[in-house]
Design a protein around this motif. Structure first.
Motif, PDB file in Angstrom:
ATOM      1  N   GLU A   1      28.796  54.572  31.320  1.00  0.00           N
ATOM      2  CA  GLU A   1      29.939  53.670  31.205  1.00  0.00           C
ATOM      3  C   GLU A   1      30.530  53.434  32.588  1.00  0.00           C
ATOM      4  O   GLU A   1      30.903  54.369  33.284  1.00  0.00           O
ATOM      5  N   PHE A   2      30.602  52.169  33.003  1.00  0.00           N
ATOM      6  CA  PHE A   2      31.101  51.837  34.332  1.00  0.00           C
ATOM      7  C   PHE A   2      32.452  51.135  34.312  1.00  0.00           C
ATOM      8  O   PHE A   2      32.919  50.691  35.335  1.00  0.00           O
ATOM      9  N   SER A   3      33.049  50.997  33.145  1.00  0.00           N
ATOM     10  CA  SER A   3      34.323  50.281  33.105  1.00  0.00           C
ATOM     11  C   SER A   3      35.427  51.147  33.706  1.00  0.00           C
ATOM     12  O   SER A   3      35.515  52.336  33.451  1.00  0.00           O
ATOM     13  N   ARG A   4      36.228  50.543  34.512  1.00  0.00           N
ATOM     14  CA  ARG A   4      37.343  51.227  35.168  1.00  0.00           C
ATOM     15  C   ARG A   4      38.641  50.659  34.649  1.00  0.00           C
ATOM     16  O   ARG A   4      38.732  49.477  34.347  1.00  0.00           O
ATOM     17  N   GLN A   5      39.656  51.490  34.574  1.00  0.00           N
ATOM     18  CA  GLN A   5      40.973  51.058  34.133  1.00  0.00           C
ATOM     19  C   GLN A   5      41.854  50.805  35.350  1.00  0.00           C
ATOM     20  O   GLN A   5      41.752  51.498  36.362  1.00  0.00           O
ATOM     21  N   LEU A   6      42.737  49.839  35.224  1.00  0.00           N
ATOM     22  CA  LEU A   6      43.667  49.511  36.284  1.00  0.00           C
ATOM     23  C   LEU A   6      44.727  50.601  36.380  1.00  0.00           C
ATOM     24  O   LEU A   6      45.390  50.916  35.399  1.00  0.00           O
ATOM     25  N   MET A   7      44.857  51.190  37.548  1.00  0.00           N
ATOM     26  CA  MET A   7      45.843  52.257  37.776  1.00  0.00           C
ATOM     27  C   MET A   7      47.116  51.655  38.351  1.00  0.00           C
ATOM     28  O   MET A   7      47.061  50.682  39.098  1.00  0.00           O
ATOM     29  N   PRO A   8      48.270  52.251  38.034  1.00  0.00           N
ATOM     30  CA  PRO A   8      49.508  51.760  38.669  1.00  0.00           C
ATOM     31  C   PRO A   8      49.544  52.182  40.131  1.00  0.00           C
ATOM     32  O   PRO A   8      49.409  53.354  40.459  1.00  0.00           O
ATOM     33  N   LEU A   9      49.717  51.222  41.011  1.00  0.00           N
ATOM     34  CA  LEU A   9      49.807  51.481  42.447  1.00  0.00           C
ATOM     35  C   LEU A   9      51.194  51.073  42.926  1.00  0.00           C
ATOM     36  O   LEU A   9      51.845  50.225  42.340  1.00  0.00           O
ATOM     37  N   THR A  10      51.604  51.681  44.019  1.00  0.00           N
ATOM     38  CA  THR A  10      52.888  51.365  44.626  1.00  0.00           C
ATOM     39  C   THR A  10      52.705  51.287  46.143  1.00  0.00           C
ATOM     40  O   THR A  10      51.795  51.920  46.690  1.00  0.00           O
TER      41      THR A  10
ATOM     42  N   LEU B   1      38.533  56.502  48.858  1.00  0.00           N
ATOM     43  CA  LEU B   1      38.094  55.168  49.249  1.00  0.00           C
ATOM     44  C   LEU B   1      37.317  54.451  48.146  1.00  0.00           C
ATOM     45  O   LEU B   1      37.508  53.257  47.936  1.00  0.00           O
ATOM     46  N   GLU B   2      36.453  55.159  47.407  1.00  0.00           N
ATOM     47  CA  GLU B   2      35.686  54.528  46.336  1.00  0.00           C
ATOM     48  C   GLU B   2      36.622  54.004  45.249  1.00  0.00           C
ATOM     49  O   GLU B   2      36.465  52.893  44.749  1.00  0.00           O
ATOM     50  N   GLU B   3      37.603  54.806  44.867  1.00  0.00           N
ATOM     51  CA  GLU B   3      38.559  54.388  43.837  1.00  0.00           C
ATOM     52  C   GLU B   3      39.479  53.285  44.358  1.00  0.00           C
ATOM     53  O   GLU B   3      39.837  52.370  43.622  1.00  0.00           O
TER      54      GLU B   3
ATOM     55  N   THR C   1      37.717  49.952  44.182  1.00  0.00           N
ATOM     56  CA  THR C   1      37.630  49.509  42.794  1.00  0.00           C
ATOM     57  C   THR C   1      38.961  48.964  42.316  1.00  0.00           C
ATOM     58  O   THR C   1      39.019  47.896  41.700  1.00  0.00           O
ATOM     59  N   GLN C   2      40.057  49.672  42.590  1.00  0.00           N
ATOM     60  CA  GLN C   2      41.372  49.240  42.132  1.00  0.00           C
ATOM     61  C   GLN C   2      41.795  47.924  42.790  1.00  0.00           C
ATOM     62  O   GLN C   2      42.329  47.040  42.129  1.00  0.00           O
ATOM     63  N   LEU C   3      41.541  47.790  44.081  1.00  0.00           N
ATOM     64  CA  LEU C   3      41.896  46.543  44.768  1.00  0.00           C
ATOM     65  C   LEU C   3      41.037  45.385  44.271  1.00  0.00           C
ATOM     66  O   LEU C   3      41.516  44.257  44.156  1.00  0.00           O
TER      67      LEU C   3
ATOM     68  N   ASN D   1      45.244  55.586  53.572  1.00  0.00           N
ATOM     69  CA  ASN D   1      43.882  55.178  53.932  1.00  0.00           C
ATOM     70  C   ASN D   1      43.846  53.727  54.414  1.00  0.00           C
ATOM     71  O   ASN D   1      42.951  52.967  54.091  1.00  0.00           O
ATOM     72  N   VAL D   2      44.852  53.337  55.158  1.00  0.00           N
ATOM     73  CA  VAL D   2      44.965  52.024  55.783  1.00  0.00           C
ATOM     74  C   VAL D   2      44.862  50.897  54.751  1.00  0.00           C
ATOM     75  O   VAL D   2      44.295  49.851  54.998  1.00  0.00           O
ATOM     76  N   SER D   3      45.440  51.111  53.575  1.00  0.00           N
ATOM     77  CA  SER D   3      45.428  50.072  52.547  1.00  0.00           C
ATOM     78  C   SER D   3      46.829  49.565  52.236  1.00  0.00           C
ATOM     79  O   SER D   3      47.000  48.452  51.760  1.00  0.00           O
ATOM     80  N   GLY D   4      47.843  50.383  52.451  1.00  0.00           N
ATOM     81  CA  GLY D   4      49.204  50.013  52.107  1.00  0.00           C
ATOM     82  C   GLY D   4      49.575  50.378  50.684  1.00  0.00           C
ATOM     83  O   GLY D   4      50.699  50.158  50.272  1.00  0.00           O
ATOM     84  N   TRP D   5      48.624  50.942  49.913  1.00  0.00           N
ATOM     85  CA  TRP D   5      48.849  51.277  48.513  1.00  0.00           C
ATOM     86  C   TRP D   5      48.546  52.747  48.252  1.00  0.00           C
ATOM     87  O   TRP D   5      47.601  53.298  48.806  1.00  0.00           O
ATOM     88  N   VAL D   6      49.353  53.368  47.392  1.00  0.00           N
ATOM     89  CA  VAL D   6      49.138  54.754  46.969  1.00  0.00           C
ATOM     90  C   VAL D   6      49.284  54.816  45.456  1.00  0.00           C
ATOM     91  O   VAL D   6      49.800  53.901  44.817  1.00  0.00           O
TER      92      VAL D   6
END
Length: 105
Positions: A8-17, A56-58, A61-63, A41-46
């Motif tokens: 199963e490769f489906s990922r769920q959207l996580m709440p980011l801030t 980084l892998e997650e 995927t989330q972005l 990790n130089v993304s601006g999101w946690v």
């Protein structure tokens, strides 16, 4: 448990801030100019629950999930059709000279 022939490769959207250290900018002002924020990790999101940077892998995927959702929203906004008097201004009614749009103005 349901049997499956493939993983199963489906990922769920996580709440980011936005990152609290760089305020979502992914960079910090340093002595010699901007420097990358390593707290996010130089993304601006946690992660909204823990406040920690995602692996980084997650993070990728989330972005990607958020970008796909934004693209769907943009495409749906473009597809909305005008109705009423506005519709004659949006589309061509081919009533003008040479089959051009006539608005009656």
């Amino acid at each position: 448990m349901k049997k499956s022939s493939r993983p199963e490769f489906s990922r769920q959207l996580m709440p980011l801030t936005p990152c609290s250290e760089c305020c979502g900018q992914a960079t910090l002002n340093g002595l010699y100019g901007p420097r990358p924020c390593m707290a996010c990790n130089v993304s601006g999101w946690v992660d909204a629950g823990t406040g920690k940077a995602l692996p980084l892998e997650e993070l990728v995927t989330q972005l990607s999930l958020r970008l796909q959702a934004a693209q769907r929203h943009i495409n749906e906004s473009k597809r909305s059709q005008a109705s009423g008097p506005e519709a004659t201004y949006q589309g061509s009614n081919r009533r003008g000279a040479g089959g051009t749009n006539y608005t009656g103005d």
